[in-house]
Design an enzyme around this catalytic site. Structure first.
Site, PDB file in Angstrom:
ATOM      1  NE  ARG A  60      -3.878  -2.029   0.099  1.00  0.00           N
ATOM      2  CZ  ARG A  60      -3.663  -3.251  -0.411  1.00  0.00           C
ATOM      3  NH1 ARG A  60      -2.548  -3.520  -1.066  1.00  0.00           N
ATOM      4  NH2 ARG A  60      -4.572  -4.187  -0.292  1.00  0.00           N
ATOM      5  CB  SER A  80      -9.664  -1.918   3.499  1.00  0.00           C
ATOM      6  OG  SER A  80     -10.118  -3.153   3.014  1.00  0.00           O
ATOM      7  CD  GLU A  87      -6.251   0.805   1.852  1.00  0.00           C
ATOM      8  OE1 GLU A  87      -6.108  -0.234   2.509  1.00  0.00           O
ATOM      9  OE2 GLU A  87      -6.915   0.864   0.809  1.00  0.00           O
TER      10      GLU A  87
HETATM   11  C1  FAD Z   1     -15.596  -0.697  -2.158  1.00  0.00           C
HETATM   12  C2  FAD Z   1     -14.120  -0.429  -2.263  1.00  0.00           C
HETATM   13  C3  FAD Z   1     -13.227  -1.482  -2.347  1.00  0.00           C
HETATM   14  C4  FAD Z   1     -11.839  -1.253  -2.455  1.00  0.00           C
HETATM   15  N1  FAD Z   1     -10.984  -2.319  -2.526  1.00  0.00           N
HETATM   16  C5  FAD Z   1      -9.650  -2.123  -2.609  1.00  0.00           C
HETATM   17  C6  FAD Z   1      -8.757  -3.236  -2.679  1.00  0.00           C
HETATM   18  O1  FAD Z   1      -9.145  -4.398  -2.683  1.00  0.00           O
HETATM   19  N2  FAD Z   1      -7.430  -2.978  -2.748  1.00  0.00           N
HETATM   20  C7  FAD Z   1      -6.936  -1.699  -2.766  1.00  0.00           C
HETATM   21  O2  FAD Z   1      -5.702  -1.530  -2.830  1.00  0.00           O
HETATM   22  N3  FAD Z   1      -7.757  -0.621  -2.714  1.00  0.00           N
HETATM   23  C8  FAD Z   1      -9.098  -0.809  -2.639  1.00  0.00           C
HETATM   24  N4  FAD Z   1      -9.948   0.269  -2.553  1.00  0.00           N
HETATM   25  C9  FAD Z   1      -9.400   1.634  -2.544  1.00  0.00           C
HETATM   26  C10 FAD Z   1      -9.388   2.332  -3.929  1.00  0.00           C
HETATM   27  O3  FAD Z   1     -10.366   1.801  -4.771  1.00  0.00           O
HETATM   28  C11 FAD Z   1      -8.034   2.244  -4.615  1.00  0.00           C
HETATM   29  O4  FAD Z   1      -7.015   2.758  -3.788  1.00  0.00           O
HETATM   30  C12 FAD Z   1      -8.030   3.007  -5.951  1.00  0.00           C
HETATM   31  O5  FAD Z   1      -6.885   2.679  -6.692  1.00  0.00           O
HETATM   32  C13 FAD Z   1      -8.074   4.519  -5.790  1.00  0.00           C
HETATM   33  O6  FAD Z   1      -8.137   5.079  -7.099  1.00  0.00           O
HETATM   34  P1  FAD Z   1      -8.959   6.391  -7.401  1.00  0.00           P
HETATM   35  O7  FAD Z   1      -8.786   6.689  -8.831  1.00  0.00           O
HETATM   36  O8  FAD Z   1     -10.353   6.260  -6.905  1.00  0.00           O
HETATM   37  O9  FAD Z   1      -8.140   7.439  -6.526  1.00  0.00           O
HETATM   38  P2  FAD Z   1      -8.714   8.660  -5.657  1.00  0.00           P
HETATM   39  O10 FAD Z   1      -9.518   8.125  -4.534  1.00  0.00           O
HETATM   40  O11 FAD Z   1      -9.341   9.662  -6.523  1.00  0.00           O
HETATM   41  O12 FAD Z   1      -7.351   9.246  -5.067  1.00  0.00           O
HETATM   42  C14 FAD Z   1      -6.579   8.496  -4.165  1.00  0.00           C
HETATM   43  C15 FAD Z   1      -5.165   9.064  -4.140  1.00  0.00           C
HETATM   44  O13 FAD Z   1      -4.554   8.871  -5.418  1.00  0.00           O
HETATM   45  C16 FAD Z   1      -4.185  10.130  -5.987  1.00  0.00           C
HETATM   46  N5  FAD Z   1      -4.417  10.044  -7.430  1.00  0.00           N
HETATM   47  C17 FAD Z   1      -5.496   9.520  -8.067  1.00  0.00           C
HETATM   48  N6  FAD Z   1      -5.333   9.599  -9.397  1.00  0.00           N
HETATM   49  C18 FAD Z   1      -4.134  10.202  -9.610  1.00  0.00           C
HETATM   50  C19 FAD Z   1      -3.402  10.579 -10.765  1.00  0.00           C
HETATM   51  N7  FAD Z   1      -3.866  10.374 -11.999  1.00  0.00           N
HETATM   52  N8  FAD Z   1      -2.194  11.202 -10.585  1.00  0.00           N
HETATM   53  C20 FAD Z   1      -1.704  11.433  -9.357  1.00  0.00           C
HETATM   54  N9  FAD Z   1      -2.346  11.088  -8.225  1.00  0.00           N
HETATM   55  C21 FAD Z   1      -3.553  10.487  -8.356  1.00  0.00           C
HETATM   56  C22 FAD Z   1      -5.035  11.168  -5.293  1.00  0.00           C
HETATM   57  O14 FAD Z   1      -4.406  12.432  -5.311  1.00  0.00           O
HETATM   58  C23 FAD Z   1      -5.129  10.572  -3.897  1.00  0.00           C
HETATM   59  O15 FAD Z   1      -3.959  10.901  -3.191  1.00  0.00           O
HETATM   60  C24 FAD Z   1     -11.344   0.070  -2.461  1.00  0.00           C
HETATM   61  C25 FAD Z   1     -12.246   1.143  -2.375  1.00  0.00           C
HETATM   62  C26 FAD Z   1     -13.624   0.900  -2.277  1.00  0.00           C
HETATM   63  C27 FAD Z   1     -14.568   2.055  -2.197  1.00  0.00           C
END
Ligand code: FAD
Length: 355
Positions: free
Chosen positions: A162, A237, A345
């Site tokens: 992570r 999580s 997280e």
């Molecule tokens: C129901 C559910 C289940 C999940 N299961 C998992 C799992 O099994 N494993 C896991 O690891 N995670 C899980 N997650 C967490 C999440 O889905 C992941 O971490 C996902 O990759 C976040 O991506 P996002 O585009 O939504 O990022 P955001 O939530 O929009 O941003 C998260 C972080 O990433 C940065 N970021 C996003 N895009 C960019 C970019 N293009 N350039 C620079 N920085 C950026 C943001 O600035 C922020 O710091 C889960 C979440 C939910 C709601």
């Protein structure tokens, strides 16, 4: 290149927690060439910048974000043999489903994770024994320090559990525009996780069978976001599984009601470290699934998911402050019992109590 900056854009509907105030300024980025002028806009006005992907790993402050939110919406994917370059704004699970259809192995266990592809390297997304660090070969990003587009190879990303340089010492420095993956055409799926092995049996499953099984397991835990799905918001999580030092393991094994060895859930990560289960610690500290602190004698708007102890959820109308208070209650109880401080997280966006 042309950019459109809007004022006062509500952020809650752009996050899976469905919590938080508005962005003072908001700019959707659909082409990477729009990143430099958008950042210049923020610089001219001395505004802080937050980069938003799918909003599935953030908790936005009730006060919103007092700067410019760059929402990364760059789509497209290009395949060249076993390599695929994917726009940072592509929906992650859509990409995983496409890989499975194309018989490209390497991401099948990461099915059902919400968010954007550009969000996956940030915390080295992982699930069911697989992480993106195994298949990412390069991350293309705008480097806000050097003021140029750079290509960072896997080694440059400093991936761990992570963790990567993007959420570590270089947090906020890079705006990811695309990610390149090296996959295995016709390769065997990864079935390393005991729950998957049990469900899939001894025979060699197809990528599609592994994807379907992962989705089924995730659905059972309320960890898939689907139209008409769970009536609550979350960021998945909420706490990371703690990585234990040898001393912490020894200390934990000596806790009064814990039989030495055996019952302590320990598992090895792909990075060779030993982790224990945050969900287990939370349960043993006295919080059951569905736990919901009372507010004025009534169940409050924030609580634990009825399906998964590790997910803090918004049952409707929760504020960031409610989630934050629950986070602190859980952290304090786990620390008092086990001497371990659980680390959240999600990324906190905006002023305290988030930020
Ligand atoms: C129901 C559910 C289940 C999940 N299961 C998992 C799992 O099994 N494993 C896991 O690891 N995670 C899980 N997650 C967490 C999440 O889905 C992941 O971490 C996902 O990759 C976040 O991506 P996002 O585009 O939504 O990022 P955001 O939530 O929009 O941003 C998260 C972080 O990433 C940065 N970021 C996003 N895009 C960019 C970019 N293009 N350039 C620079 N920085 C950026 C943001 O600035 C922020 O710091 C889960 C979440 C939910 C709601």
């Amino acid at each position: 290149m042309k950019i459109a900056v809007k004022a006062n854009v509500a952020l809650a509907p752009l996050t899976t927690f469905e919590i938080g105030g508005a962005a003072r300024h908001f700019c959707a980025i659909t082409e990477e060439g729009q990143i430099p002028p958008a950042l210049e806009f923020a610089e001219r006005q001395q505004l802080p910048v937050f980069v938003l992907g799918g909003g599935s790993n953030v908790l936005v402050s009730d006060a919103g974000f007092p700067g410019l939110v760059l929402a990364i919406r760059i789509v497209g994917r290009q395949r060249s043999g076993s390599e695929v370059e994917v726009g940072a704004g592509e929906n992650w699970d859509g990409f995983v489903a496409w890989c499975v259809q194309q018989d490209l192995a390497g991401l099948e266990c990461l099915s059902g994770i919400p968010g954007s592809t550009g969000g996956t390297p940030i915390q080295n997304v992982g699930a069911y024994g697989q992480e993106v660090a195994e298949t990412i070969t390069a991350v293309r990003a705008w480097d806000r320090q050097a003021r140029e587009f750079v290509e960072l190879g896997r080694g440059d990303c400093r991936f761990a559990y992570r963790f990567s340089r993007f959420n570590g010492s270089d947090g906020g420095r890079y705006v990811v525009s695309s990610v390149r993956f090296a996959l295995r055409p016709g390769g065997a799926p990864a079935v390393r996780y005991p729950d998957l092995q049990k469900r899939l049996g001894a025979a060699q499953p197809s990528l599609a069978q592994v994807r379907d099984t992962v989705l089924a397991v995730r659905r059972g835990k309320g960890m898939v976001i689907e139209a008409g799905g769970a009536p609550w918001g979350s960021a998945g999580s909420y706490f990371k599984n703690p990585v234990l030092t040898a001393e912490q393991y020894e200390a934990l094994a000596h806790v009064a009601d814990l039989p030495r060895g055996g019952h302590l859930p320990l598992f090895a990560g792909p990075d060779g470290q030993t982790k224990t289960s945050a969900a287990w610690l939370i349960e043993k500290a006295g919080f059951a699934k569905g736990f919901r602190p009372l507010v004025n004698g009534q169940p409050g708007p924030a609580g634990l998911s009825p399906q998964h102890t590790l997910a803090l959820v918004n049952y409707g109308g929760a504020r960031a402050a409610d989630v934050f208070a629950l986070q602190e209650e859980i952290q304090a109880a786990v620390e008092a019992k086990f001497g371990i401080r659980l680390q959240p997280e999600p990324i906190f966006v905006g002023p305290p109590p988030c930020g």
